[in-house]
Design a protein around this motif. Structure first.
Motif, PDB file in Angstrom:
ATOM      1  N   LEU A   1       0.834  -1.204   0.000  1.00 52.94           N
ATOM      2  CA  LEU A   1       0.000   0.000   0.000  1.00 52.94           C
ATOM      3  C   LEU A   1       0.869   1.255   0.000  1.00 52.94           C
ATOM      4  CD1 LEU A   1      -2.880  -0.978   2.481  1.00 52.94           C
ATOM      5  CD2 LEU A   1      -3.018  -0.778  -0.013  1.00 52.94           C
ATOM      6  N   TRP A   2       1.930   1.231   0.801  1.00 54.90           N
ATOM      7  CA  TRP A   2       2.824   2.388   0.850  1.00 54.90           C
ATOM      8  C   TRP A   2       3.625   2.526  -0.438  1.00 54.90           C
ATOM      9  CZ3 TRP A   2       3.171   6.516   3.993  1.00 54.90           C
ATOM     10  CH2 TRP A   2       2.445   6.476   5.183  1.00 54.90           C
ATOM     11  N   MET A   3       4.000   1.415  -1.041  1.00 51.88           N
ATOM     12  CA  MET A   3       4.676   1.481  -2.343  1.00 51.88           C
ATOM     13  C   MET A   3       3.766   2.142  -3.369  1.00 51.88           C
ATOM     14  SD  MET A   3       6.474  -2.283  -2.615  1.00 51.88           S
ATOM     15  CE  MET A   3       6.775  -2.134  -4.368  1.00 51.88           C
TER      16      MET A   3
ATOM     17  N   ALA B   1      -7.836  -1.620   6.432  1.00 52.09           N
ATOM     18  CA  ALA B   1      -8.948  -1.108   5.610  1.00 52.09           C
ATOM     19  C   ALA B   1      -8.837   0.400   5.391  1.00 52.09           C
ATOM     20  CB  ALA B   1     -10.279  -1.456   6.261  1.00 52.09           C
ATOM     21  N   THR B   2      -8.532   1.139   6.453  1.00 53.79           N
ATOM     22  CA  THR B   2      -8.424   2.601   6.334  1.00 53.79           C
ATOM     23  C   THR B   2      -7.274   2.984   5.420  1.00 53.79           C
ATOM     24  OG1 THR B   2      -9.330   2.867   8.559  1.00 53.79           O
ATOM     25  CG2 THR B   2      -8.160   4.747   7.628  1.00 53.79           C
ATOM     26  N   GLU B   3      -6.117   2.310   5.595  1.00 56.08           N
ATOM     27  CA  GLU B   3      -4.953   2.566   4.736  1.00 56.08           C
ATOM     28  C   GLU B   3      -5.307   2.270   3.274  1.00 56.08           C
ATOM     29  OE1 GLU B   3      -2.110   3.736   5.640  1.00 56.08           O
ATOM     30  OE2 GLU B   3      -1.604   3.160   7.683  1.00 56.08           O
ATOM     31  N   ARG B   4      -6.043   1.201   3.067  1.00 56.38           N
ATOM     32  CA  ARG B   4      -6.417   0.794   1.706  1.00 56.38           C
ATOM     33  C   ARG B   4      -7.315   1.844   1.056  1.00 56.38           C
ATOM     34  NH1 ARG B   4     -10.957  -2.098  -0.113  1.00 56.38           N
ATOM     35  NH2 ARG B   4     -10.656  -3.107  -2.155  1.00 56.38           N
TER      36      ARG B   4
ATOM     37  N   TYR C   1      -6.229   3.980  -2.296  1.00 57.98           N
ATOM     38  CA  TYR C   1      -7.007   3.935  -3.532  1.00 57.98           C
ATOM     39  C   TYR C   1      -7.599   5.305  -3.869  1.00 57.98           C
ATOM     40  CZ  TYR C   1      -6.923  -1.052  -4.664  1.00 57.98           C
ATOM     41  OH  TYR C   1      -6.532  -2.303  -5.071  1.00 57.98           O
ATOM     42  N   SER C   2      -8.053   6.034  -2.858  1.00 56.85           N
ATOM     43  CA  SER C   2      -8.602   7.380  -3.094  1.00 56.85           C
ATOM     44  C   SER C   2      -7.562   8.257  -3.773  1.00 56.85           C
ATOM     45  CB  SER C   2      -9.020   8.023  -1.765  1.00 56.85           C
ATOM     46  OG  SER C   2     -10.085   7.333  -1.169  1.00 56.85           O
ATOM     47  N   ASN C   3      -6.372   8.287  -3.202  1.00 62.16           N
ATOM     48  CA  ASN C   3      -5.304   9.125  -3.739  1.00 62.16           C
ATOM     49  C   ASN C   3      -4.929   8.690  -5.155  1.00 62.16           C
ATOM     50  OD1 ASN C   3      -3.256  11.190  -3.418  1.00 62.16           O
ATOM     51  ND2 ASN C   3      -1.767   9.542  -3.287  1.00 62.16           N
ATOM     52  N   PHE C   4      -4.817   7.382  -5.371  1.00 60.39           N
ATOM     53  CA  PHE C   4      -4.441   6.833  -6.675  1.00 60.39           C
ATOM     54  C   PHE C   4      -5.441   7.242  -7.764  1.00 60.39           C
ATOM     55  CE2 PHE C   4      -5.172   3.142  -9.577  1.00 60.39           C
ATOM     56  CZ  PHE C   4      -4.004   3.249 -10.324  1.00 60.39           C
ATOM     57  N   LEU C   5      -6.725   7.148  -7.479  1.00 57.30           N
ATOM     58  CA  LEU C   5      -7.752   7.460  -8.470  1.00 57.30           C
ATOM     59  C   LEU C   5      -7.936   8.967  -8.654  1.00 57.30           C
ATOM     60  CD1 LEU C   5     -10.284   4.698  -7.357  1.00 57.30           C
ATOM     61  CD2 LEU C   5      -9.008   4.743  -9.521  1.00 57.30           C
ATOM     62  N   LEU C   6      -7.860   9.721  -7.563  1.00 61.03           N
ATOM     63  CA  LEU C   6      -8.020  11.177  -7.654  1.00 61.03           C
ATOM     64  C   LEU C   6      -6.903  11.811  -8.463  1.00 61.03           C
ATOM     65  CD1 LEU C   6      -9.092  11.999  -3.981  1.00 61.03           C
ATOM     66  CD2 LEU C   6     -10.531  12.135  -6.021  1.00 61.03           C
TER      67      LEU C   6
ATOM     68  N   ALA D   1     -12.840   6.418   3.482  1.00 63.66           N
ATOM     69  CA  ALA D   1     -11.648   7.003   4.102  1.00 63.66           C
ATOM     70  C   ALA D   1     -12.022   8.186   4.988  1.00 63.66           C
ATOM     71  CB  ALA D   1     -10.660   7.443   3.020  1.00 63.66           C
ATOM     72  N   VAL D   2     -12.937   9.024   4.504  1.00 58.58           N
ATOM     73  CA  VAL D   2     -13.374  10.194   5.284  1.00 58.58           C
ATOM     74  C   VAL D   2     -14.118   9.750   6.537  1.00 58.58           C
ATOM     75  CG1 VAL D   2     -14.875  12.226   5.275  1.00 58.58           C
ATOM     76  CG2 VAL D   2     -13.443  11.719   3.283  1.00 58.58           C
TER      77      VAL D   2
END
Length: 459
Positions: free
Chosen positions: A168-170, A200-203, A207-212, A227-228
């Motif tokens: 996830l961090w990668m 779950a929260t990290e995930r 994903y939010s950051n990746f798609l945004l 996430a929010v």
């Protein structure tokens, strides 16, 4: 002397070249409460420094992580450096790679095979590795952080939870580097294996950051909502509610956007965040409420608290009128906002961009050129397609306007010459009066600027 010899024997017995229950306990305990503790405290302070220094541009979609703001990178660097240094020291002094001694006649069970296949035997040292990677990420060293997390995934290849977290961090690192193919590849591998519930929260954040970052707003919404919902930090929760409101707005769900901005306002955030949430609410309010929205915005314009945000207030008012197709009132308010702006930042740039586009469509090239010429110095992203368009239009207009103004001047002079003398004199007197007013305004502006300069020098 006897105590010194005894202490030396204990240290020798706890060498990392031995792998016993005693050495594992000693090095885990020492790493945790000595080097790691100090590094972790520095890391937490670095996060606070980063959050305090973060300056969001509310006119654009907020980055999910503060480090996504290029101007924020470098904040808290001293503390992150200390965290990295302490992590490296903990690993160097307390990592246990030596295989444990196998007892004679011990049966080969699956558990024992996994135990002897491990590459690291200090049960705490993974915390130092993760702290180092996170500190590198928060410092903006994304490539270094990606390398660290990649190594972690190999070092702890037999421990799925650690591999999942490292991946996830990668993915976060690759996303910030805009290596989206690599990020997606890592996330696909992470999704293929079972993801522990604790991540779950990290995930959702990853994903939010990746798609945004790719503008895939509709796909990002489910992850962002989760996430929010699970965000614990008050200031970041308010910031993420604002981001959620922006995404609802961009995807056309104005009712949900209005509610998200309301949550920002109710959370008692920093004033600038609250102000921008109120401005955004006016953009997503029902068309039937346009008069009430304009009244509210004009009240905001009169408040002394908003004297440094007037370009945004009048930009919002102009947008309301533009939505009603009242172009004349829209232009009037955009011009007022540009005139009253005190910051000369990206907010004024976006206002002038909107105004310049209107003048361009109306073929009012002189005013379009005036707006675009100033916009070029205010837009931050010089590589964007929008900047290239404005820059090209400005170059074209620089040449065109000279000829257009000459033609306009000749037309005006001919109309003036054709007027009856009495009417012509009235027009000339009006022009003289206008010139006097402009000169008086320029004089007052110069006096005000001089007073402000003297005040700053006195401070």
């Amino acid at each position: 002397m006897l105590m010194a010899v005894w202490a030396a024997m204990i240290v020798a017995g706890c060498s990392t070249k031995k792998n016993t229950s005693n050495t594992r306990f000693y090095h885990a305990f020492t790493a945790r409460y000595n080097t790691y503790y100090n590094g972790h405290e520095a890391y937490k302070q670095g996060l606070l420094d980063l959050e305090a220094a973060n300056k969001d541009n509310y006119m654009e979609v907020l980055p999910y992580f503060p480090i996504g703001n290029k101007k924020t990178a470098g904040s808290g660097a001293g503390n992150f450096d200390r965290a990295i240094e302490k992590a490296q020291k903990a690993i160097k002094q307390h990592s246990i790679k030596k295989k444990p001694v196998r007892k004679p006649g011990q049966k080969k069970t699956e558990k024992m095979i996994r135990w002897f296949a491990k590459k690291e035997y200090n049960p705490f040292i993974h915390n130092a590795w993760f702290m180092m990677g996170r500190a590198q990420f928060q410092k903006g060293e994304f490539l270094e952080a990606a390398s660290t997390f990649s190594y972690i995934s190999r070092l702890y290849s037999g421990e799925p939870d650690m591999v999942a977290e490292a991946r996830l961090w990668m993915a976060r690192c690759y996303t910030e580097l805009e290596w989206f193919y690599d990020a997606e590849d890592v996330l696909t591998k992470a999704a293929r294996d079972s993801m522990p519930r604790k991540l779950a929260t990290e995930r959702h954040a990853t994903y939010s950051n990746f798609l945004l970052k790719q503008g895939r707003f509709e796909e990002a919404l489910p992850y962002l909502e989760e996430a929010v919902r699970k965000e614990k930090t008050g200031k970041q929760r308010a910031r993420h509610h604002f981001l959620l409101g922006q995404i609802y707005q961009l995807t056309g769900d104005h009712a949900s956007a209005y509610k998200a901005y309301s949550k920002v306002i109710r959370s008692n955030p920093p004033y600038e965040l609250e102000f921008n949430a109120r401005i955004r609410q006016t953009e997503v309010a029902s068309g039937r409420e346009s008069e009430r929205v304009v009244k509210r915005l004009k009240a905001m314009a009169r408040s002394p608290k908003n004297e440094n945000y007037l370009e945004q207030v009048y930009y919002a008012i102009g947008n309301v009128y533009l939505a009603k197709k009242d172009t004349a009132e829209a232009i009037k308010n955009y011009e007022t906002g540009a005139e009253k702006s005190t910051r000369n930042g990206v907010e004024k740039g976006l206002l002038l961009l909107q105004l310049g586009d209107i003048y361009w469509v109306k073929a009012d090239y002189s005013n379009a050129q005036r707006c675009y010429a100033e916009v070029i110095g205010l837009l931050e992203d010089k590589k964007s397609d929008r900047y290239k368009t404005v820059s090209h239009r400005s170059e074209v207009l620089d040449e065109l306007v000279t000829h257009a103004e000459a033609v306009e001047l000749q037309d005006s002079l001919q109309r003036l010459a054709a007027m009856p003398e009495e009417e012509r004199l009235k027009v000339i007197e009006k022009i003289i009066e206008q010139v006097k007013e402009e000169e008086e305004k320029a004089r007052k502006d110069a006096e005000y600027a001089a007073r402000m300069e003297r005040r700053e020098n006195a401070l």
